[in-house]
Motif scaffolding. Sequence first.
Motif, mmCIF file in Angstrom:
data_model
loop_
_atom_site.group_PDB
_atom_site.id
_atom_site.type_symbol
_atom_site.label_atom_id
_atom_site.label_comp_id
_atom_site.label_asym_id
_atom_site.label_seq_id
_atom_site.Cartn_x
_atom_site.Cartn_y
_atom_site.Cartn_z
ATOM 1 N N GLY A 78 0.845 -1.196 0.000
ATOM 2 C CA GLY A 78 0.000 0.000 0.000
ATOM 3 C C GLY A 78 0.875 1.239 0.000
ATOM 4 N N GLU A 79 0.334 2.336 -0.509
ATOM 5 C CA GLU A 79 1.082 3.581 -0.530
ATOM 6 C C GLU A 79 0.174 4.774 -0.267
ATOM 7 O OE1 GLU A 79 0.954 0.859 -3.362
ATOM 8 O OE2 GLU A 79 3.002 1.517 -2.959
ATOM 9 N N GLY A 80 0.770 5.900 0.043
ATOM 10 C CA GLY A 80 -0.022 7.111 0.264
ATOM 11 C C GLY A 80 0.881 8.325 0.147
ATOM 12 N N GLY A 107 -3.358 -9.320 -10.754
ATOM 13 C CA GLY A 107 -2.207 -8.473 -11.046
ATOM 14 C C GLY A 107 -2.598 -7.225 -11.799
ATOM 15 N N ARG A 108 -1.584 -6.566 -12.311
ATOM 16 C CA ARG A 108 -1.814 -5.345 -13.093
ATOM 17 C C ARG A 108 -0.917 -5.356 -14.320
ATOM 18 N NH1 ARG A 108 -3.362 -2.820 -8.155
ATOM 19 N NH2 ARG A 108 -5.018 -1.313 -8.580
ATOM 20 N N VAL A 109 -1.491 -4.956 -15.439
ATOM 21 C CA VAL A 109 -0.706 -4.814 -16.666
ATOM 22 C C VAL A 109 -0.914 -3.405 -17.201
ATOM 23 C CG1 VAL A 109 -0.471 -5.568 -19.064
ATOM 24 C CG2 VAL A 109 -0.821 -7.276 -17.269
ATOM 25 N N TRP A 155 -7.002 -6.931 -11.963
ATOM 26 C CA TRP A 155 -7.894 -7.519 -10.976
ATOM 27 C C TRP A 155 -7.046 -7.969 -9.803
ATOM 28 C CZ3 TRP A 155 -8.234 -10.313 -15.808
ATOM 29 C CH2 TRP A 155 -7.716 -11.610 -15.803
ATOM 30 N N SER A 156 -7.691 -7.999 -8.648
ATOM 31 C CA SER A 156 -6.967 -8.199 -7.397
ATOM 32 C C SER A 156 -6.485 -9.638 -7.227
ATOM 33 C CB SER A 156 -7.905 -7.835 -6.244
ATOM 34 O OG SER A 156 -7.269 -8.065 -5.021
ATOM 35 N N ASP A 157 -5.442 -9.798 -6.423
ATOM 36 C CA ASP A 157 -5.011 -11.155 -6.072
ATOM 37 C C ASP A 157 -5.668 -11.607 -4.753
ATOM 38 O OD1 ASP A 157 -3.599 -9.496 -4.418
ATOM 39 O OD2 ASP A 157 -1.654 -9.904 -5.338
ATOM 40 N N ASP A 158 -6.510 -10.774 -4.176
ATOM 41 C CA ASP A 158 -7.268 -11.202 -2.981
ATOM 42 C C ASP A 158 -8.287 -12.249 -3.411
ATOM 43 O OD1 ASP A 158 -5.966 -9.134 -1.906
ATOM 44 O OD2 ASP A 158 -7.730 -8.094 -1.133
ATOM 45 N N GLY A 198 8.134 -6.577 -10.639
ATOM 46 C CA GLY A 198 7.246 -5.653 -11.329
ATOM 47 C C GLY A 198 7.558 -4.206 -10.973
ATOM 48 N N VAL A 199 6.745 -3.310 -11.474
ATOM 49 C CA VAL A 199 6.923 -1.877 -11.209
ATOM 50 C C VAL A 199 5.856 -1.442 -10.224
ATOM 51 C CG1 VAL A 199 6.841 0.433 -12.235
ATOM 52 C CG2 VAL A 199 7.903 -1.461 -13.495
ATOM 53 N N ARG A 200 6.284 -0.946 -9.095
ATOM 54 C CA ARG A 200 5.327 -0.553 -8.055
ATOM 55 C C ARG A 200 5.081 0.960 -8.131
ATOM 56 N NH1 ARG A 200 2.108 -3.533 -4.370
ATOM 57 N NH2 ARG A 200 1.236 -1.883 -3.139
ATOM 58 N N VAL A 201 3.879 1.340 -8.508
ATOM 59 C CA VAL A 201 3.522 2.765 -8.593
ATOM 60 C C VAL A 201 3.381 3.300 -7.170
ATOM 61 C CG1 VAL A 201 1.889 4.430 -9.560
ATOM 62 C CG2 VAL A 201 2.233 2.233 -10.680
ATOM 63 N N SER A 202 3.971 4.452 -6.938
ATOM 64 C CA SER A 202 3.970 4.959 -5.571
ATOM 65 C C SER A 202 3.833 6.483 -5.559
ATOM 66 C CB SER A 202 5.275 4.525 -4.893
ATOM 67 O OG SER A 202 5.145 4.671 -3.507
ATOM 68 N N SER A 216 1.421 -14.231 -7.556
ATOM 69 C CA SER A 216 1.251 -12.838 -7.960
ATOM 70 C C SER A 216 2.489 -12.027 -7.589
ATOM 71 C CB SER A 216 -0.012 -12.249 -7.357
ATOM 72 O OG SER A 216 0.221 -11.871 -6.056
ATOM 73 N N ILE A 217 2.765 -10.995 -8.362
ATOM 74 C CA ILE A 217 3.933 -10.158 -8.099
ATOM 75 C C ILE A 217 3.459 -8.891 -7.399
ATOM 76 C CG2 ILE A 217 5.114 -11.156 -10.089
ATOM 77 C CD1 ILE A 217 4.731 -8.548 -11.593
ATOM 78 N N ARG A 218 4.383 -8.148 -6.792
ATOM 79 C CA ARG A 218 3.923 -7.017 -5.996
ATOM 80 C C ARG A 218 3.735 -5.744 -6.812
ATOM 81 N NH1 ARG A 218 7.806 -3.712 -3.602
ATOM 82 N NH2 ARG A 218 9.910 -4.123 -4.305
ATOM 83 N N GLY A 219 4.190 -5.755 -8.057
ATOM 84 C CA GLY A 219 4.033 -4.579 -8.911
ATOM 85 C C GLY A 219 3.310 -4.922 -10.200
ATOM 86 N N ALA A 220 3.419 -3.999 -11.161
ATOM 87 C CA ALA A 220 2.740 -4.193 -12.450
ATOM 88 C C ALA A 220 3.738 -4.653 -13.510
ATOM 89 C CB ALA A 220 2.123 -2.870 -12.884
ATOM 90 N N ALA A 221 3.191 -5.328 -14.535
ATOM 91 C CA ALA A 221 3.998 -5.684 -15.700
ATOM 92 C C ALA A 221 3.713 -4.658 -16.783
ATOM 93 C CB ALA A 221 3.626 -7.078 -16.188
HETATM 94 P P1 AMP Z 1 -4.545 -5.315 -5.325
HETATM 95 O O1 AMP Z 1 -5.588 -4.637 -6.136
HETATM 96 O O2 AMP Z 1 -3.956 -4.479 -4.253
HETATM 97 O O3 AMP Z 1 -5.024 -6.649 -4.846
HETATM 98 O O4 AMP Z 1 -3.350 -5.609 -6.309
HETATM 99 C C1 AMP Z 1 -3.476 -6.501 -7.385
HETATM 100 C C2 AMP Z 1 -2.145 -6.617 -8.058
HETATM 101 O O5 AMP Z 1 -1.791 -5.365 -8.623
HETATM 102 C C3 AMP Z 1 -0.970 -7.003 -7.148
HETATM 103 O O6 AMP Z 1 -0.804 -8.376 -7.078
HETATM 104 C C4 AMP Z 1 0.184 -6.372 -7.857
HETATM 105 O O7 AMP Z 1 0.642 -7.235 -8.874
HETATM 106 C C5 AMP Z 1 -0.416 -5.146 -8.503
HETATM 107 N N1 AMP Z 1 -0.221 -3.922 -7.688
HETATM 108 C C6 AMP Z 1 -0.724 -3.638 -6.464
HETATM 109 N N2 AMP Z 1 -0.341 -2.435 -6.036
HETATM 110 C C7 AMP Z 1 0.435 -1.932 -7.026
HETATM 111 C C8 AMP Z 1 1.163 -0.721 -7.178
HETATM 112 N N3 AMP Z 1 1.190 0.238 -6.237
HETATM 113 N N4 AMP Z 1 1.848 -0.532 -8.327
HETATM 114 C C9 AMP Z 1 1.834 -1.479 -9.299
HETATM 115 N N5 AMP Z 1 1.190 -2.641 -9.200
HETATM 116 C C10 AMP Z 1 0.500 -2.882 -8.081
#
Ligand code: AMP
Length: 256
Positions: free
Chosen positions: A19-21, A214-216, A182-185, A132-136, A110-115
């Motif tokens: 998460g970010e803010g 994930g996110r693309v 779409w979410s990995d939850d 992946g690339v994490r948007v912050s 699932s990866i923590r960022g986007a592809a």
């Molecule tokens: P979430 O909607 O939080 O369940 O995230 C779904 C997927 O989106 C995660 O598994 C990541 O691959 C990707 N993701 C989540 N947060 C970010 C972020 N800040 N930047 C890029 N990709 C993200």
Amino acid sequence: MRAAKENDGDERGIHISGGEGLRLYHQIQELAEELLQKALTHERGKPDTIHLSIEKVKENPVFVPPISIKNHEANTVEGGREVACQLLRNIGISENSIQSALQHMKKPKSIRGAALIDEVSGLRLDQRGDKGVRVSRMDWDVESLRFMQKSDSSLVHQRAIEASALANKVAFYPEVVAELCWSDDPGYTTGYVTGQGIYHRIPCLKESGNASGGRVFFIRHDVQNIEDLIHRLERQPVLIGWEKKAFETMNKRVEV
Ligand code: AMP
């Protein structure tokens, strides 16, 4: 915030949540509590490590007015994915690229960022592999969010607020043609497609209980400097909404 579970052979562990803010100094404690709560109570399980990093942002944030929201309907995963694919086709994404994105989203880990993938070839453009690339460094401007909530009742849920802040920041960059998410939850099956200035919310993008997602980001074929785009996605401070003066003028116009 980044929360992970230990995993033999993978020093980063299995991604649990992130998460970010972007907040003012006096709001940091509140944000840290929100993020910690998210890490500790996530549906994907209890984390073994939680990294919370807080950094002073030296640049002034850019205000990015939110894109419009459109809600779609679907009752089956097949139907939901067809809506998403058709929207991507309408935006101009190639079939190759759509299929490559779907393969990425279906991966069990699932990866923590986007592809980041090419809108034409479907080839992966970032060199980040499983990270992946994490948007912050993005958040909603509080007053603008309150304003938007009057016309979109789903924007009250924390998940929807976070997802739309991210999607709006990403859509701000002209190099990004579209996004699929779409979410990995396991319990959250709604996702979205953005492109051409619209955030399309789509239900039923996966089966309940499925932990892959994930996110693309679909990137323009002619982009030369992908590292520069990645730098802005990760580091440029962005507030979603209108700067105070523009906001007051717009709010008056709406109230008349
Ligand atoms: P979430 O909607 O939080 O369940 O995230 C779904 C997927 O989106 C995660 O598994 C990541 O691959 C990707 N993701 C989540 N947060 C970010 C972020 N800040 N930047 C890029 N990709 C993200």
